[in-house]
Design a protein around this motif. Structure first.
Motif, PDB file in Angstrom:
ATOM      1  N   LEU A   1      61.109  99.552 -22.486  1.00 30.31           N
ATOM      2  CA  LEU A   1      60.869  98.386 -23.345  1.00 30.31           C
ATOM      3  C   LEU A   1      61.803  97.266 -22.922  1.00 30.31           C
ATOM      4  CD1 LEU A   1      60.174  98.046 -26.942  1.00 30.31           C
ATOM      5  CD2 LEU A   1      62.480  97.403 -26.427  1.00 30.31           C
TER       6      LEU A   1
ATOM      7  N   TYR B   1      58.529 105.648 -20.397  1.00 28.73           N
ATOM      8  CA  TYR B   1      58.331 104.442 -21.210  1.00 28.73           C
ATOM      9  C   TYR B   1      59.564 103.566 -21.074  1.00 28.73           C
ATOM     10  CZ  TYR B   1      54.277 106.050 -23.846  1.00 28.73           C
ATOM     11  OH  TYR B   1      53.032 106.458 -24.219  1.00 28.73           O
TER      12      TYR B   1
ATOM     13  N   ARG C   1      50.679 101.310 -17.267  1.00 23.97           N
ATOM     14  CA  ARG C   1      50.145 100.494 -18.337  1.00 23.97           C
ATOM     15  C   ARG C   1      51.248  99.594 -18.852  1.00 23.97           C
ATOM     16  NH1 ARG C   1      45.649 103.075 -21.917  1.00 23.97           N
ATOM     17  NH2 ARG C   1      44.829 103.161 -19.845  1.00 23.97           N
ATOM     18  N   PHE C   2      50.865  98.379 -19.325  1.00 22.17           N
ATOM     19  CA  PHE C   2      51.896  97.488 -19.866  1.00 22.17           C
ATOM     20  C   PHE C   2      51.300  96.722 -21.032  1.00 22.17           C
ATOM     21  CE2 PHE C   2      49.913  93.728 -18.230  1.00 22.17           C
ATOM     22  CZ  PHE C   2      49.218  94.190 -17.132  1.00 22.17           C
ATOM     23  N   LEU C   3      52.167  96.248 -21.948  1.00 18.60           N
ATOM     24  CA  LEU C   3      51.692  95.471 -23.088  1.00 18.60           C
ATOM     25  C   LEU C   3      52.779  94.466 -23.436  1.00 18.60           C
ATOM     26  CD1 LEU C   3      49.578  95.228 -25.472  1.00 18.60           C
ATOM     27  CD2 LEU C   3      51.132  96.644 -26.775  1.00 18.60           C
TER      28      LEU C   3
ATOM     29  N   ILE D   1      54.676 101.557 -18.966  1.00 23.94           N
ATOM     30  CA  ILE D   1      54.739 102.992 -18.684  1.00 23.94           C
ATOM     31  C   ILE D   1      54.707 103.181 -17.180  1.00 23.94           C
ATOM     32  CG2 ILE D   1      53.648 105.207 -19.164  1.00 23.94           C
ATOM     33  CD1 ILE D   1      52.155 103.948 -21.433  1.00 23.94           C
TER      34      ILE D   1
ATOM     35  N   VAL E   1      56.353  96.420 -23.306  1.00 25.71           N
ATOM     36  CA  VAL E   1      56.521  97.866 -23.138  1.00 25.71           C
ATOM     37  C   VAL E   1      55.670  98.251 -21.946  1.00 25.71           C
ATOM     38  CG1 VAL E   1      56.239 100.120 -24.217  1.00 25.71           C
ATOM     39  CG2 VAL E   1      56.784  98.143 -25.619  1.00 25.71           C
TER      40      VAL E   1
ATOM     41  N   LEU F   1      52.089 111.539 -23.146  1.00 26.81           N
ATOM     42  CA  LEU F   1      51.113 110.519 -23.522  1.00 26.81           C
ATOM     43  C   LEU F   1      50.102 111.143 -24.483  1.00 26.81           C
ATOM     44  CD1 LEU F   1      50.415 108.990 -20.019  1.00 26.81           C
ATOM     45  CD2 LEU F   1      52.019 108.207 -21.724  1.00 26.81           C
TER      46      LEU F   1
END
Lengths: 110, 87
Positions: free
Chosen positions: A62, A60, A87-89, A9, A7, A48
């Motif tokens: 995914l 966002y 940001r990333f995850l 942003i 995911v 956010l």
């Protein structure tokens, strides 16, 4: 070949098409480096919970894909290099997670 | 005589013992998704802190998964680290 879910942003400064384009860049990156894209969602502009880089909204997106383990390292270097990404995850999906994802996707389709 | 004269200053509150249960075991949820906030909000108090197991009654196995999911949601700004959100 493990299953991963990323995911990330994007800054709200971009317009809708630029954001989609940025997502496209990473999809092709995964395809080019031996990954298989399973599913991707684009949640669009969302608020956010706290400010990131002085911005309080973000796009966002995914991405769910199957890839060899070493691709993640390269992908995250790309994320760090690209300043559009705030940001990333990346998460490795285990069997319950995969079952959950499949079920929600089937439910969404039906 | 003296028996009936005993009056308590504060009425004794009988603690109704409702037995806690783990909602994950009961409903059979196996995976806690870090992406939907409305489910995770049930495990977080007003300031955004994680609720302890003795309050929510979840078993350790699923409490760990809830922890991991909430921390991931916080990283992705889906949940605030600190904040008054339920008001």
């Amino acid at each position: 070949m493990n299953r991963y879910e990323t995911v990330f942003i994007l800054t709200p400064v971009l317009s809708e098409e630029q954001a989609k384009e940025a997502v496209k860049v990473y999809e092709d990156f995964v395809k080019k480096n031996g990954g298989k894209l399973k599913h991707n969602e684009f949640w669009g502009l969302k608020k956010l919970a706290y400010q990131i880089q002085k911005k309080s909204t973000g796009f966002y997106s995914l991405m769910e894909y199957e890839a060899p383990g070493d691709l993640i390292q390269k992908l995250e270097v790309e994320f760090k290099r690209d300043e559009r990404i705030m940001r990333f995850l990346t998460v490795k999906m285990e069997k319950h997670h995969i079952a959950f994802a499949e079920k929600t996707r089937a439910a969404a389709k039906a | 005589m003296a028996q009936s004269d005993i009056r308590y200053l504060t009425p004794i509150s009988i603690e109704i013992k409702k037995d806690k249960y783990c909602r994950f075991l009961k409903s059979g949820i196996k995976y806690v998704d870090y992406k939907n906030p409305d489910f995770l909000i049930k495990f977080v108090n007003e300031q955004g802190k994680l609720l302890p197991r003795r309050v929510t009654g979840t078993s350790q196995k699923y409490q760990k998964r809830v922890n991991k999911a909430v921390k991931r949601a916080r990283h992705l700004a889906i949940l605030p680290y600190v904040g008054d959100m339920l008001r």
